[in-house]
Design a protein around this motif. Structure first.
Motif, PDB file in Angstrom:
ATOM      1  N   ALA A 116     -10.955  -9.906   4.131  1.00  0.00           N
ATOM      2  CA  ALA A 116     -12.099  -9.565   3.228  1.00  0.00           C
ATOM      3  C   ALA A 116     -11.531  -8.504   2.070  1.00  0.00           C
ATOM      4  O   ALA A 116     -11.875  -8.626   0.894  1.00  0.00           O
ATOM      5  CB  ALA A 116     -13.179  -9.456   3.953  1.00  0.00           C
ATOM      6  N   GLU A 117     -10.862  -7.628   2.711  1.00  0.00           N
ATOM      7  CA  GLU A 117     -10.157  -6.593   1.668  1.00  0.00           C
ATOM      8  C   GLU A 117      -8.597  -6.703   1.891  1.00  0.00           C
ATOM      9  O   GLU A 117      -8.354  -6.653   3.106  1.00  0.00           O
ATOM     10  CB  GLU A 117     -10.706  -5.112   1.847  1.00  0.00           C
ATOM     11  CG  GLU A 117     -12.349  -5.057   1.829  1.00  0.00           C
ATOM     12  CD  GLU A 117     -12.501  -5.039   0.381  1.00  0.00           C
ATOM     13  OE1 GLU A 117     -11.810  -4.662  -0.394  1.00  0.00           O
ATOM     14  OE2 GLU A 117     -13.720  -5.428  -0.030  1.00  0.00           O
ATOM     15  N   PRO A 118      -7.964  -6.376   0.945  1.00  0.00           N
ATOM     16  CA  PRO A 118      -6.456  -6.223   1.037  1.00  0.00           C
ATOM     17  C   PRO A 118      -5.957  -5.090   1.975  1.00  0.00           C
ATOM     18  O   PRO A 118      -6.584  -4.044   2.017  1.00  0.00           O
ATOM     19  CB  PRO A 118      -5.993  -5.922  -0.299  1.00  0.00           C
ATOM     20  CG  PRO A 118      -7.029  -5.521  -1.116  1.00  0.00           C
ATOM     21  CD  PRO A 118      -8.210  -6.017  -0.690  1.00  0.00           C
ATOM     22  N   GLN A 119      -4.920  -5.201   2.726  1.00  0.00           N
ATOM     23  CA  GLN A 119      -4.695  -4.305   3.858  1.00  0.00           C
ATOM     24  C   GLN A 119      -3.136  -3.769   3.468  1.00  0.00           C
ATOM     25  O   GLN A 119      -2.841  -2.656   4.072  1.00  0.00           O
ATOM     26  CB  GLN A 119      -4.297  -4.891   5.147  1.00  0.00           C
ATOM     27  CG  GLN A 119      -5.742  -5.816   5.576  1.00  0.00           C
ATOM     28  CD  GLN A 119      -6.827  -4.747   5.613  1.00  0.00           C
ATOM     29  OE1 GLN A 119      -6.910  -3.915   6.445  1.00  0.00           O
ATOM     30  NE2 GLN A 119      -8.034  -4.945   5.205  1.00  0.00           N
ATOM     31  N   LEU A 120      -2.498  -4.560   2.756  1.00  0.00           N
ATOM     32  CA  LEU A 120      -0.911  -4.051   2.527  1.00  0.00           C
ATOM     33  C   LEU A 120      -1.005  -2.923   1.330  1.00  0.00           C
ATOM     34  O   LEU A 120      -2.057  -2.690   0.673  1.00  0.00           O
ATOM     35  CB  LEU A 120      -0.161  -4.913   2.104  1.00  0.00           C
ATOM     36  CG  LEU A 120      -0.036  -6.234   3.381  1.00  0.00           C
ATOM     37  CD1 LEU A 120       0.731  -7.226   2.821  1.00  0.00           C
ATOM     38  CD2 LEU A 120       0.978  -5.615   4.397  1.00  0.00           C
ATOM     39  N   ALA A 121       0.081  -2.228   1.210  1.00  0.00           N
ATOM     40  CA  ALA A 121       0.336  -1.136   0.303  1.00  0.00           C
ATOM     41  C   ALA A 121      -0.106  -1.606  -0.889  1.00  0.00           C
ATOM     42  O   ALA A 121       0.349  -2.698  -1.569  1.00  0.00           O
ATOM     43  CB  ALA A 121       1.662  -0.442   0.464  1.00  0.00           C
TER      44      ALA A 121
END
Length: 549
Positions: free
Chosen positions: A157-162
């Motif tokens: 649901a929300e981006p996780q990567l840098a």
């Protein structure tokens, strides 16, 4: 100081449609590989440019999307300073598994992300070629200047990567795009545009090297946008719209000579005064650095200058406040580890009073397993009592006295500074010390240093800074430096440069020390001092500096 300013206004839809094309993408990718492709938010945009300005920023509304699996790219600086890239999988425990080396058309610095990822053509309505450029692509969002958008519900649901592809200071990072997410190709700069107002077509193509490696179908490797250009009068004071003298912005420090040894992955000198903290009028720096966007070094300078513009603008706004979730990565456990990185990009010049100065860039990094969180509590008109908090699973478990915050009324600052974070010394061969007047800082994550360490914050909002530098009326502030990140202060700030008037030519050491009063609680103090040797030369008013390390 007279500067020029670019004005850009774009009107167009920014929503990303996701109903079609996903199945077709998956049909061409190898098993387990991410599937990449272009998406267009709106087939037509309108762009306004200021009369006499040959530069256009056009938010094209074109995205690179990823389906089937996350795109994860490991990047480390190579021996030549350019980034080595691998397609990787990052397992739940943080282990990085390399699948294969990513072959790139050219090698470039960390900040470029995937170098020469897109070919751009601008043509008139009649099909005549106006300009052709090659653009790099940072799937992490390139400093927040690019949007990230969700394509479908298959990914998080929300981006996780840098949210960054790194800077010239970055040692190790894994960035990319989560499954079901996309990143825009950004505010693509079209430089030296002298065409008449009217209709144009912008065509983007993913370059063949990447098409082959990621098995991108032809229909998803190309996108076109119709662009209508209109010239408008200058909406500001005329001197803000006038092109800067000589094609570059004025600088507070007149540089005479800098080191002949270039730094790995460092941007062109035109962007040097833009980095870190300082004044907000940085548009001319971007303009000068991007005078030739077909130059890889100019493109890198444009990226880093754009980032610096965001950082400087946010820091110069003392009333800015963080979002509630701004400190979400304080859930990391452990103490910070403050590391003084060696000073870089030395510049010799004179100040407004004609005194010789040695300017430099410096970064204090946190490479511990937990964030550095320092809060200030008001005690007087210009002082706050500083307290450091240690967190466990999102909650403070210990606190330590950490000195003071002081109110800095100087132009380019106008916010609260933490006193104990760094000290700068210029040490002569006989041990004599010249100290920089800058000894206090507003903490913020400006550069990812190593986002693979345990506890590193993968995403920071550089336009909000996570830190609250505070206005003059602030009763309380919190400043944060997440694990894995560093805070750069750069050239031209009041008090930072060494006054070298009267110092003899010879070899000196620029010494950077963090936590120099030992008031901060950290996991190690063995890396709190760094040294960089330089040689001063020249004559009064024309001093030179050569970096020896």
């Amino acid at each position: 100081m007279k500067v020029g300013r670019r004005f850009m206004a774009v009107v167009g839809a920014v929503a990303v449609t996701t109903a079609s094309g996903i199945t077709a993408w998956g049909a061409f990718a190898a098993p387990g590989d991410p599937q990449l492709g272009l998406r267009v938010a709106s087939p037509q945009i309108r762009v306004e440019r200021v009369e006499g300005d040959p530069f256009i920023f056009a938010e094209l509304g074109t995205f690179v999307g990823v389906t089937k699996a996350a795109l994860q790219v490991e990047a480390v600086p190579g021996a030549d300073g350019n980034a080595d890239l691998w397609l990787v999988r990052k397992e739940s425990r943080g282990t990085i598994v390399r699948d294969r080396r990513i072959q790139t058309p050219v090698r470039g610095p960390m900040s470029l992300g995937l170098p020469d990822f897109l070919d751009l053509e601008l043509r008139t309505g009649a099909g005549k070629l106006v300009t052709r450029q090659t653009l790099s692509f940072c799937p992490g969002g390139a400093w927040g200047m690019e949007q990230q958008a969700r394509l479908d519900a298959t990914g998080p649901a929300e981006p996780q990567l840098a949210s960054s592809c790194g800077t010239h200071l970055t040692k190790h990072i894994v960035y990319g795009l989560d499954k079901g997410w996309a990143a825009s190709v950004g505010n693509d700069l079209i430089s030296n545009f002298e065409g008449a107002d009217g209709d144009y077509t912008v065509t983007l193509r993913i370059t063949p090297t990447y098409v082959r490696q990621f098995a991108i179908p032809a229909a998803q490797a190309k996108a076109s946008v119709s662009m209508t250009v209109t010239t408008v009068p200058c909406p500001y004071d005329p001197e803000w719209c006038a092109p800067p003298e000589g094609g570059a912005g004025s600088a507070s420090l007149s540089r005479t000579t800098s080191s002949a040894a270039p730094h790995a992955g460092h941007a062109a000198p035109a962007s040097d005064h833009a980095k870190g903290h300082g004044a907000t009028k940085l548009d001319p720096v971007v303009r000068a650095a991007a005078a030739d966007v077909n130059s890889r070094s100019a493109r890198a300078a444009t990226l880093e200058s754009s980032t610096a513009l965001r950082i400087a603008s946010a820091k110069a706004n003392p009333e800015r406040r963080d979002r509630a979730e701004g400190d979400r990565d304080r859930r990391a456990n452990g103490l910070p580890d403050m590391v003084a990185l060696p000073a870089f990009d030395m510049q010799a010049g004179t100040d407004e009073e004609g005194r010789d100065q040695l300017a430099f860039g410096a970064n204090i990094a946190n490479l511990g397993s937990g964030p550095l969180i320092v809060e200030g509590f008001r005690v007087s008109d210009d002082t706050m009592r500083a307290t450091q908090f240690e967190y466990r699973d999102g909650a403070p478990v210990r606190s330590y006295p950490a000195g003071e915050f002081e109110w800095d009324p100087r132009e380019g600052h106008l916010h609260w500074h933490f006193e104990d974070i760094a000290q700068y010394d210029l040490v002569a061969a006989d041990g004599a010390v010249t100290r920089s007047g800058k000894q206090a800082f507003c903490l913020a994550p400006t550069d990812p240093i190593d986002l693979t360490i345990r506890g590193a914050a993968q995403r920071v909002e550089t336009d909000r800074l996570w830190s609250n530098c505070g206005g003059q009326s602030a009763l309380w502030i919190r400043e944060v430096l997440p694990a894995g990140w560093g805070d750069t202060y750069y050239q031209g700030l009041p008090g930072q440069a060494f006054d070298i008037t009267g110092l003899p030519n010879g070899t000196y050491t620029v010494r950077v020390t963090t936590n120099f009063r030992n008031r901060l609680k950290e996991s190690s103090t063995s890396n709190n001092v760094s040294n960089a040797r330089v040689r001063l030369g020249g004559t009064p008013g024309q001093r030179t500096v050569t970096e020896l390390d």
